[in-house]
Scaffold this motif. Sequence first.
Motif, short mmCIF file in Angstrom:
data_model
loop_
_atom_site.label_atom_id
_atom_site.label_comp_id
_atom_site.label_asym_id
_atom_site.label_seq_id
_atom_site.Cartn_x
_atom_site.Cartn_y
_atom_site.Cartn_z
N THR A 63 18.83 -1.58 1.45
CA THR A 63 17.74 -2.25 1.61
C THR A 63 17.84 -3.79 1.37
O THR A 63 17.56 -4.65 2.09
CB THR A 63 16.55 -1.80 0.97
OG1 THR A 63 16.35 -0.35 1.15
CG2 THR A 63 15.28 -2.43 1.32
N SER A 67 17.84 -6.96 4.27
CA SER A 67 16.65 -7.89 4.27
C SER A 67 16.87 -8.92 3.43
O SER A 67 16.22 -10.03 3.83
CB SER A 67 15.64 -6.91 3.18
OG SER A 67 16.02 -6.79 2.16
N GLN A 166 15.33 5.48 1.33
CA GLN A 166 15.58 4.39 1.96
C GLN A 166 14.65 4.20 2.87
O GLN A 166 13.96 2.99 3.24
CB GLN A 166 16.92 4.61 2.77
CG GLN A 166 17.43 3.23 3.37
CD GLN A 166 18.75 3.20 4.22
OE1 GLN A 166 19.40 3.87 3.46
NE2 GLN A 166 19.00 2.18 4.80
N GLY A 170 11.90 0.97 3.12
CA GLY A 170 11.54 0.18 4.20
C GLY A 170 9.96 0.05 4.40
O GLY A 170 9.50 -1.07 4.66
N TRP A 194 20.01 2.04 8.71
CA TRP A 194 19.12 1.18 9.53
C TRP A 194 19.66 1.18 10.75
O TRP A 194 20.79 1.03 11.05
CB TRP A 194 19.10 -0.01 8.72
CG TRP A 194 18.42 -0.10 7.51
CD1 TRP A 194 19.21 -0.86 6.36
CD2 TRP A 194 17.34 0.23 6.94
NE1 TRP A 194 18.58 -0.82 5.18
CE2 TRP A 194 17.20 -0.23 5.47
CE3 TRP A 194 16.02 0.52 7.31
CZ2 TRP A 194 16.29 0.13 4.83
CZ3 TRP A 194 15.20 1.01 6.50
CH2 TRP A 194 15.21 0.75 5.29
#
Length: 200
Positions: A63, A67, A166, A170, A194
């Motif tokens: 993550t 991000s 995960q 999100g 992802w």
Amino acid sequence: ASETSRSDPGPLFGGERSHSFIGRSATGEPYRWDPCSTIHYQIDPGRVGDRIVDDVEEAVRRTSEASGLRFRVDGVVRTSVGELLDEGSFVREVAGEGLYWSPILIAFRSRTAMRELGVGGALGVAIPVTSRFDAEQFVSGAIVINASAHLEEGFDRAPSFGTVVQHELGHAVGLGHILDPFQLMSPMPVVVDWGSGDRA
């Protein structure tokens, strides 16, 4: 966290348009964390045991990488999710230092506990919290994973403990559900990391 915010694109299977946000400001900006601050989190493994910590840390790493947000673990704890949510405070006091937002709690609980939270059939739930001073900025939250779901550990297939954590992370950073199974933010993803829409 399952609601798509207005003006989000519809799914284009497997593509960058396949994403949504929990909410948007009046100017159209997605709700988000302060990108200059570190997001603290704590892990409560419950009955799953400390072996699940590796899955949580890998989900956090993925993550963070996708991000650009920075995370820091504040340790393994044993706490009451119900009391945390009932209090609704998400603020803690550090002796001699003042008040701080509580770390995100990532907890593993039984199906019975999930039912008590009103999400008995879910594999997981995320509750991102915004500040009363800025309703569009996340400051804390909780993630609760169904420990009774008989999921495999790791990230080899979806759903697993790793992919569910995960997915819920999100939500915790502002992503909503998208009806595209090639994105991890799908309610029923076929991917284990992802997708291009998630990353977009």
